[in-house]
Motif scaffolding. Structure first.
Motif, PDB file in Angstrom:
ATOM      1  N   MET A   1      -8.795   7.554   4.421  1.00  0.00           N
ATOM      2  CA  MET A   1      -8.375   6.469   3.549  1.00  0.00           C
ATOM      3  C   MET A   1      -8.838   5.153   4.176  1.00  0.00           C
ATOM      4  O   MET A   1      -8.633   4.909   5.353  1.00  0.00           O
ATOM      5  N   ASN A   2      -9.472   4.297   3.372  1.00  0.00           N
ATOM      6  CA  ASN A   2      -9.926   3.016   3.904  1.00  0.00           C
ATOM      7  C   ASN A   2      -8.822   1.965   3.787  1.00  0.00           C
ATOM      8  O   ASN A   2      -7.765   2.214   3.206  1.00  0.00           O
ATOM      9  N   VAL A   3      -9.068   0.792   4.324  1.00  0.00           N
ATOM     10  CA  VAL A   3      -8.058  -0.268   4.378  1.00  0.00           C
ATOM     11  C   VAL A   3      -7.604  -0.678   2.984  1.00  0.00           C
ATOM     12  O   VAL A   3      -6.405  -0.844   2.738  1.00  0.00           O
ATOM     13  N   GLU A   4      -8.550  -0.814   2.059  1.00  0.00           N
ATOM     14  CA  GLU A   4      -8.185  -1.221   0.693  1.00  0.00           C
ATOM     15  C   GLU A   4      -7.268  -0.194   0.034  1.00  0.00           C
ATOM     16  O   GLU A   4      -6.313  -0.569  -0.650  1.00  0.00           O
ATOM     17  N   GLU A   5      -7.552   1.085   0.237  1.00  0.00           N
ATOM     18  CA  GLU A   5      -6.700   2.143  -0.309  1.00  0.00           C
ATOM     19  C   GLU A   5      -5.313   2.098   0.311  1.00  0.00           C
ATOM     20  O   GLU A   5      -4.310   2.275  -0.377  1.00  0.00           O
ATOM     21  N   GLU A   6      -5.249   1.868   1.627  1.00  0.00           N
ATOM     22  CA  GLU A   6      -3.961   1.795   2.305  1.00  0.00           C
ATOM     23  C   GLU A   6      -3.148   0.608   1.804  1.00  0.00           C
ATOM     24  O   GLU A   6      -1.942   0.724   1.614  1.00  0.00           O
ATOM     25  N   ILE A   7      -3.799  -0.524   1.581  1.00  0.00           N
ATOM     26  CA  ILE A   7      -3.091  -1.693   1.072  1.00  0.00           C
ATOM     27  C   ILE A   7      -2.566  -1.415  -0.334  1.00  0.00           C
ATOM     28  O   ILE A   7      -1.434  -1.783  -0.669  1.00  0.00           O
ATOM     29  N   GLN A   8      -3.353  -0.729  -1.143  1.00  0.00           N
ATOM     30  CA  GLN A   8      -2.903  -0.372  -2.489  1.00  0.00           C
ATOM     31  C   GLN A   8      -1.680   0.549  -2.410  1.00  0.00           C
ATOM     32  O   GLN A   8      -0.712   0.376  -3.151  1.00  0.00           O
ATOM     33  N   LYS A   9      -1.703   1.518  -1.511  1.00  0.00           N
ATOM     34  CA  LYS A   9      -0.557   2.415  -1.313  1.00  0.00           C
ATOM     35  C   LYS A   9       0.654   1.619  -0.824  1.00  0.00           C
ATOM     36  O   LYS A   9       1.782   1.878  -1.249  1.00  0.00           O
ATOM     37  N   LEU A  10       0.424   0.653   0.062  1.00  0.00           N
ATOM     38  CA  LEU A  10       1.506  -0.191   0.559  1.00  0.00           C
ATOM     39  C   LEU A  10       2.164  -0.945  -0.596  1.00  0.00           C
ATOM     40  O   LEU A  10       3.393  -1.022  -0.684  1.00  0.00           O
ATOM     41  N   GLU A  11       1.361  -1.492  -1.486  1.00  0.00           N
ATOM     42  CA  GLU A  11       1.896  -2.189  -2.659  1.00  0.00           C
ATOM     43  C   GLU A  11       2.770  -1.253  -3.488  1.00  0.00           C
ATOM     44  O   GLU A  11       3.865  -1.637  -3.909  1.00  0.00           O
ATOM     45  N   GLU A  12       2.315  -0.021  -3.692  1.00  0.00           N
ATOM     46  CA  GLU A  12       3.086   0.961  -4.460  1.00  0.00           C
ATOM     47  C   GLU A  12       4.419   1.252  -3.786  1.00  0.00           C
ATOM     48  O   GLU A  12       5.455   1.342  -4.451  1.00  0.00           O
ATOM     49  N   GLU A  13       4.401   1.384  -2.467  1.00  0.00           N
ATOM     50  CA  GLU A  13       5.634   1.698  -1.741  1.00  0.00           C
ATOM     51  C   GLU A  13       6.602   0.515  -1.732  1.00  0.00           C
ATOM     52  O   GLU A  13       7.815   0.708  -1.801  1.00  0.00           O
ATOM     53  N   ILE A  14       6.095  -0.693  -1.660  1.00  0.00           N
ATOM     54  CA  ILE A  14       6.972  -1.865  -1.720  1.00  0.00           C
ATOM     55  C   ILE A  14       7.582  -1.973  -3.111  1.00  0.00           C
ATOM     56  O   ILE A  14       8.765  -2.314  -3.251  1.00  0.00           O
ATOM     57  N   HIS A  15       6.824  -1.640  -4.154  1.00  0.00           N
ATOM     58  CA  HIS A  15       7.382  -1.606  -5.509  1.00  0.00           C
ATOM     59  C   HIS A  15       8.514  -0.581  -5.584  1.00  0.00           C
ATOM     60  O   HIS A  15       9.551  -0.829  -6.191  1.00  0.00           O
ATOM     61  N   ARG A  16       8.299   0.565  -4.971  1.00  0.00           N
ATOM     62  CA  ARG A  16       9.287   1.650  -5.014  1.00  0.00           C
ATOM     63  C   ARG A  16      10.552   1.307  -4.233  1.00  0.00           C
ATOM     64  O   ARG A  16      11.660   1.531  -4.705  1.00  0.00           O
ATOM     65  N   LEU A  17      10.385   0.740  -3.047  1.00  0.00           N
ATOM     66  CA  LEU A  17      11.520   0.513  -2.155  1.00  0.00           C
ATOM     67  C   LEU A  17      12.120  -0.892  -2.237  1.00  0.00           C
ATOM     68  O   LEU A  17      13.265  -1.096  -1.859  1.00  0.00           O
ATOM     69  N   GLY A  18      11.326  -1.844  -2.721  1.00  0.00           N
ATOM     70  CA  GLY A  18      11.763  -3.237  -2.713  1.00  0.00           C
ATOM     71  C   GLY A  18      12.549  -3.622  -3.941  1.00  0.00           C
ATOM     72  O   GLY A  18      12.765  -2.833  -4.855  1.00  0.00           O
ATOM     73  N   SER A  19      12.965  -4.880  -3.948  1.00  0.00           N
ATOM     74  CA  SER A  19      13.692  -5.411  -5.099  1.00  0.00           C
ATOM     75  C   SER A  19      12.859  -6.511  -5.745  1.00  0.00           C
ATOM     76  O   SER A  19      12.290  -7.366  -5.055  1.00  0.00           O
ATOM     77  N   LEU A  20      12.797  -6.458  -7.076  1.00  0.00           N
ATOM     78  CA  LEU A  20      12.030  -7.424  -7.853  1.00  0.00           C
ATOM     79  C   LEU A  20      12.734  -8.771  -7.835  1.00  0.00           C
ATOM     80  O   LEU A  20      13.945  -8.855  -8.034  1.00  0.00           O
ATOM     81  N   GLN A  21      11.975  -9.836  -7.596  1.00  0.00           N
ATOM     82  CA  GLN A  21      12.504 -11.196  -7.588  1.00  0.00           C
ATOM     83  C   GLN A  21      12.153 -11.876  -8.903  1.00  0.00           C
ATOM     84  O   GLN A  21      11.292 -11.412  -9.650  1.00  0.00           O
TER      85      GLN A  21
END
Length: 92
Positions: A1-21
């Protein structure tokens, strides 16, 4: 997995675990991300992915290097997409 893919996955996980402001951003603490089993299986180096995303201004957090335990309460903010940020700013 390249850096761009990892950042995209990170965004998905923050959406899943985080709270919308109200501005369209998502917030999550480092401890929640670090201690999540799914994130542990996805990211070989979560801290490195966070630093790469911060450098690209996709996320924001205080400090340069986050360490488990010490920085568990540091808030990581996933910035809203540019179009959503513009809409939130104009409605304020």
């Amino acid at each position: 997995m390249n850096v761009e893919e990892e950042i995209q996955k990170l965004e998905e996980e923050i959406h899943r675990l985080g709270s919308l402001q109200t501005d369209g951003s998502y917030k999550v603490t480092f401890g929640v991300l670090f201690n999540d089993d799914r994130c542990a299986n996805i990211f070989e180096a979560l801290v490195g992915t966070l630093r790469a995303a911060k450098k690209r201004k996709i996320v924001a957090f205080d400090g340069e290097l986050l360490l488990q335990g010490v920085h568990d309460n540091v808030v990581i903010t996933l910035r809203p997409p540019p179009t959503q940020a513009a809409v939130a700013a104009s409605s304020s």
